[in-house]
Design a protein around this motif. Structure first.
Motif, PDB file in Angstrom:
ATOM      1  N   GLY A  47     -10.397   6.386   8.720  1.00  0.00           N
ATOM      2  CA  GLY A  47      -9.784   7.145   9.501  1.00  0.00           C
ATOM      3  C   GLY A  47      -8.819   6.955  10.499  1.00  0.00           C
ATOM      4  O   GLY A  47      -8.403   7.587  11.437  1.00  0.00           O
ATOM      5  N   LEU A  48      -8.022   5.735  10.128  1.00  0.00           N
ATOM      6  CA  LEU A  48      -7.064   5.182  10.917  1.00  0.00           C
ATOM      7  C   LEU A  48      -5.619   5.104  10.239  1.00  0.00           C
ATOM      8  O   LEU A  48      -5.793   4.769   9.202  1.00  0.00           O
ATOM      9  N   GLU A  49      -4.651   5.178  10.832  1.00  0.00           N
ATOM     10  CA  GLU A  49      -3.359   4.866  10.068  1.00  0.00           C
ATOM     11  C   GLU A  49      -2.265   4.435  10.861  1.00  0.00           C
ATOM     12  O   GLU A  49      -2.027   4.711  12.300  1.00  0.00           O
ATOM     13  N   VAL A  50      -1.413   3.447  10.508  1.00  0.00           N
ATOM     14  CA  VAL A  50      -0.293   2.933  11.321  1.00  0.00           C
ATOM     15  C   VAL A  50       0.938   3.814  11.325  1.00  0.00           C
ATOM     16  O   VAL A  50       1.177   4.409  10.329  1.00  0.00           O
ATOM     17  N   LEU A  51       1.115   4.189  12.505  1.00  0.00           N
ATOM     18  CA  LEU A  51       2.337   4.993  12.707  1.00  0.00           C
ATOM     19  C   LEU A  51       3.713   4.428  12.254  1.00  0.00           C
ATOM     20  O   LEU A  51       3.885   3.327  12.181  1.00  0.00           O
ATOM     21  N   PRO A  52       4.734   5.367  11.519  1.00  0.00           N
ATOM     22  CA  PRO A  52       5.779   4.923  11.114  1.00  0.00           C
ATOM     23  C   PRO A  52       6.616   4.159  12.101  1.00  0.00           C
ATOM     24  O   PRO A  52       6.694   4.309  13.413  1.00  0.00           O
ATOM     25  N   GLY A  53       7.250   3.049  11.617  1.00  0.00           N
ATOM     26  CA  GLY A  53       8.125   2.251  12.580  1.00  0.00           C
ATOM     27  C   GLY A  53       7.502   1.036  13.405  1.00  0.00           C
ATOM     28  O   GLY A  53       8.188   0.268  13.964  1.00  0.00           O
ATOM     29  N   VAL A  54       6.172   1.297  13.474  1.00  0.00           N
ATOM     30  CA  VAL A  54       5.419   0.085  14.344  1.00  0.00           C
ATOM     31  C   VAL A  54       5.550  -1.412  13.520  1.00  0.00           C
ATOM     32  O   VAL A  54       5.610  -2.084  14.523  1.00  0.00           O
ATOM     33  N   VAL A  55       5.243  -1.271  12.246  1.00  0.00           N
ATOM     34  CA  VAL A  55       5.416  -2.539  11.737  1.00  0.00           C
ATOM     35  C   VAL A  55       6.726  -3.204  11.855  1.00  0.00           C
ATOM     36  O   VAL A  55       6.957  -4.412  12.836  1.00  0.00           O
ATOM     37  N   ASP A  56       7.988  -2.423  11.887  1.00  0.00           N
ATOM     38  CA  ASP A  56       9.322  -3.112  11.715  1.00  0.00           C
ATOM     39  C   ASP A  56       9.494  -3.522  13.439  1.00  0.00           C
ATOM     40  O   ASP A  56      10.163  -4.563  13.549  1.00  0.00           O
ATOM     41  N   LEU A  57       8.990  -2.651  14.356  1.00  0.00           N
ATOM     42  CA  LEU A  57       9.237  -2.963  15.649  1.00  0.00           C
ATOM     43  C   LEU A  57       8.287  -4.219  16.006  1.00  0.00           C
ATOM     44  O   LEU A  57       9.016  -5.091  16.671  1.00  0.00           O
ATOM     45  N   LEU A  58       7.173  -4.307  15.847  1.00  0.00           N
ATOM     46  CA  LEU A  58       6.344  -5.493  15.978  1.00  0.00           C
ATOM     47  C   LEU A  58       7.134  -6.732  15.526  1.00  0.00           C
ATOM     48  O   LEU A  58       7.238  -7.726  16.087  1.00  0.00           O
ATOM     49  N   LYS A  59       7.403  -6.568  14.206  1.00  0.00           N
ATOM     50  CA  LYS A  59       8.122  -7.635  13.522  1.00  0.00           C
ATOM     51  C   LYS A  59       9.318  -8.376  14.292  1.00  0.00           C
ATOM     52  O   LYS A  59       9.735  -9.474  14.427  1.00  0.00           O
ATOM     53  N   ALA A  60      10.143  -7.305  14.670  1.00  0.00           N
ATOM     54  CA  ALA A  60      11.479  -7.527  15.503  1.00  0.00           C
ATOM     55  C   ALA A  60      11.127  -8.345  16.758  1.00  0.00           C
ATOM     56  O   ALA A  60      11.684  -9.458  17.156  1.00  0.00           O
ATOM     57  N   LEU A  61      10.289  -7.974  17.379  1.00  0.00           N
ATOM     58  CA  LEU A  61       9.849  -8.421  18.564  1.00  0.00           C
ATOM     59  C   LEU A  61       9.264  -9.887  18.367  1.00  0.00           C
ATOM     60  O   LEU A  61       9.169 -10.654  19.484  1.00  0.00           O
ATOM     61  N   LYS A  62       8.377 -10.123  17.491  1.00  0.00           N
ATOM     62  CA  LYS A  62       7.738 -11.355  17.064  1.00  0.00           C
ATOM     63  C   LYS A  62       9.042 -12.283  16.912  1.00  0.00           C
ATOM     64  O   LYS A  62       8.479 -13.392  17.176  1.00  0.00           O
TER      65      LYS A  62
END
Length: 699
Positions: free
Chosen positions: A96-111
């Motif tokens: 019942g959960l879903e990752v919102l768009p853009g989250v993965v790319d943002l976290l990768k860039a910050l990482k």
């Protein structure tokens, strides 16, 4: 010095979907109420959006008549019950959960950016918050070791002003980050979807960033924190157009798989939803949809139809050819880099991302085809690009949003992220040369390869383990680096083959990753360790040999004595001090020099026909050869100084048969061995060694 970015969880990074929305988290609340107080209830008896887990526990208990003081005192037991239930059912954490768009790319860039630290600041209990991140594949994208501020860290009991607890979470997260950072935290940002998030960020001294991905509007967020920067989501538009055009190839991320096809979000267009029909997944018969496409994977797809009024976008995976895939991936990587820079500048300089795009980003796309190319042109000298932007778009004026601080931020980010990094090019070859001076010829071939170096591409060559060699170079121009290294391999090959050697290209010149370089380094270290072990072995052998003193000149000659049994009626003749009998014999091999006891081989006597007998002189020679072959190893083992090896036999590492690297010597040894074997075979046949007991007369 690092900067800290903290994220709310529900509504910011992830969202609840379907009938089982956030099901396990809700069940954990119910289980805790039942276990500790015996109350069968849910959290829906109170308005809980934006609150913290601990405040929700207190508020629900108060509704059911439990005194607030007693509820506060019971929080440790309630939290333990929630964590235990969640851990026992962790396999359902992502239901019942879903990752919102853009989250993965943002976290990768910050990482990837070492200037930033990332963490969670959420009302969830800590094990539950990280459990959700783990289930959805996000936990590895945060700074490690994990830290943050959680509902389990603090609870004031103030159920009216829940933002005050969140402000305390942000302060706690900053304290934890300072403990892990190499220096003081220079700036703090908090991203959330609720008014309580942005208000808490402002109160705790962090820069508030609101996203309208939850149930609250931009206006509601600004009322709570007028200084907040509000984004439509973490997956903003990469391009000026809100929708793609038909036949465009776009990058999408798979959200879910249904009976009719796969639902995806278009990563370059603000995360709007599209659908890949089942019939458009593959040209072949589909046996398993899961093998073709997986949730969370990024895929290039072609746009079939776009209904802008209804927001329907039909997509196809099977119509994308390999050339389109390469172009799409390259364009997406460039667009993501540009968007990352623009968003970072907007957040750090406190300007609206829409204004920055409308006045700078979109015009650069129109002028240069892609803003990435414009940014690349600004690395050596930004003035030509800025002058063209002023004259062709803004009538000679500097864009209002392009303040000195914003321009400085853009230039710093461009130089840090887009300055070309040296690319390592590598080729693997196997080189051998079995000629007399093979090692020198290989060295000459290596020098020929090094001679192909240029100022921008310096070639180096390393020995991994014979016969494997690695040629490498570093360059900013990948194509030029491959060209130079290929020429080096060809020069090396021509040189070694001219000396009767050989070179086989195991891996052609190509760009290598950091992982491949790490594996190569491990191979080199393993080879070095092996060499150290061999060196130790050689040292032991030298010590052993030094303890043996043998006088070569004083070594006695080999003695072969043959004694016949007394019950033999055949005349005995003595030839060359050796007794020979024409019946079955008993032989004794004696080596007085080594002091060994004679070893007697006994057998049943046999009388053979005179017609089969050969001249005694021939058998004397054969007996001498056989006896010498038996006794020679013992003598040489005891007297290693006798085992002098001709220099031509020293073929260590040549790979030739028996280590012999001289053709004439090989044929001499082969002929001698053949003659000895032929003589031995004939003697055996004549003496009846291959026949049974009934061949001839026996005694």
């Amino acid at each position: 010095m690092p900067r800290l970015v903290s994220f709310d969880v529900d509504g910011t990074l992830i969202k609840s979907i379907g009938a089982r929305a956030n099901q396990l988290h809700r069940e954990a609340f119910t289980a805790a109420f039942k276990q500790v107080f015996g109350i069968d209830t849910t959290i829906d008896v109170i308005p809980h959006h934006g609150s913290t887990d601990t405040l929700i526990l207190v508020a629900v208990l108060v509704v059911h008549g439990i005194p607030k003081a007693e509820a506060m005192a019971s929080l440790p037991a309630l939290q333990q019950a929630m964590n235990s239930y969640f851990a026992a059912n962790i396999d359902r954490a992502g239901d019942g959960l879903e990752v919102l768009p853009g989250v993965v790319d943002l976290l990768k860039a910050l990482k990837e950016d070492t200037d930033f630290m990332t963490c969670l600041v959420t009302g969830n209990l800590e094990p539950i918050g990280w459990g959700k991140m783990q289930a959805l594949g996000l936990s590895d994208l945060f700074s490690t070791p994990h830290f943050g501020g959680f509902g389990s860290d603090f609870c004031s009991g103030n159920t009216e002003e829940t933002w005050r607890d969140r402000a305390e979470f942000i302060r706690l997260a900053a304290m934890k980050a300072a403990g892990q950072a190499d220096g003081p935290i220079t700036a703090r940002f908090h991203i959330g979807d609720a008014p309580m998030d942005v208000q808490a960020a402002a109160d705790a001294g962090a820069v508030p960033l609101g996203v309208t991905t939850g149930i609250y509007t931009k206006e509601q967020l600004l009322v709570a924190a007028p200084s907040a920067t509000i984004l439509e989501g973490l997956g903003d538009l990469f391009y000026e157009s809100r929708y793609p055009e038909m036949d465009d190839v776009v990058m999408v991320q798979v959200k879910s798989i249904a009976e009719m096809g796969a639902y995806v979000s278009l990563l370059e267009y603000g995360g709007i939803e599209g659908m890949i029909l089942l019939s458009e997944l593959s040209r072949r018969r589909i046996r398993s949809v899961q093998k073709l496409i997986k949730v969370g994977r990024q895929e290039p797809v072609m746009v079939l139809r776009v209904d802008k009024e209804k927001g329907y976008i039909d997509l196809s995976k099977r119509r994308v050819n390999p050339e389109d895939v390469a172009k799409c991936e390259e364009r997406f990587a460039k667009s993501r880099m540009v968007h990352s820079i623009m968003r970072h500048v907007a957040e750090t300089c406190g300007v609206e991302l829409d204004d920055l795009y409308s006045q700078v980003g979109w015009p650069l796309y129109r002028l240069y085809g892609h803003a990435y190319d414009a940014f690349r042109g600004m690395i050596p000298d930004p003035e030509p690009v800025l002058e063209r932007l002023r004259t062709e778009v803004h009538s000679g004026e500097t864009p209002a949003v392009l303040t000195p601080a914003v321009l400085d931020g853009i230039l710093k980010n461009i130089k840090r992220r887009m300055t070309p990094q040296p690319i390592k090019i590598r080729a693997d070859v196997e080189m051998t040369c079995f000629a007399y001076d093979g090692v020198e010829h290989i060295k000459g071939a290596m020098r020929a390869a090094l001679a192909q170096s240029s100022e921008e591409c310096e070639v180096s060559i390393k020995l991994v383990a014979p016969p494997l060699y690695v040629l490498t170079t570093q360059t900013l121009d990948k194509a030029r680096g491959i060209e130079v290294l290929t020429a080096a391999v060809e020069a090396c090959k021509a040189s070694v083959e001219a000396q009767r050697g050989s070179l086989r290209v195991k891996e052609a010149a190509r760009a290598v990753s950091e992982k491949e370089e790490k594996l190569l380094q491990e191979e080199l270290e393993a080879a070095e360790a092996a060499n150290r072990e061999i060196a130790g072995d050689d040292e032991s052998e030298e010590d052993f040999e030094e303890g043996m003193s043998v006088d070569v000149d004083a070594a006695p000659a080999l003695a072969i004595i043959t004694n016949a049994p007394t019950r033999c009626h055949v005349p005995v003749r003595r030839i060359d001090s050796t007794e020979i009998h024409e019946c079955a014999m008993q032989t004794v091999c004696v080596s007085p020099s080594v002091g060994l006891r004679p070893v007697r081989s006994s057998g049943r006597s046999m009388m053979v026909c005179r017609a089969q007998a050969q001249p005694a002189q021939k058998r004397v020679a054969l007996g001498g050869l056989v006896g010498a072959a038996v006794a020679l190893p013992s003598l040489l083992a005891t007297h290693p100084a006798l085992a002098l090896v001709d220099e031509r036999l020293n073929g260590d590492g040549t790979g030739q048969i028996l280590g012999i690297n001289d053709a004439s010597l090989f044929w001499v040894l082969a002929i001698v061995f053949g003659l000895v074997w032929a003589a031995y075979y004939n003697s055996q046949r004549d003496l009846g060694g291959d026949k049974g007991d009934d061949s001839g007369l026996t005694l």
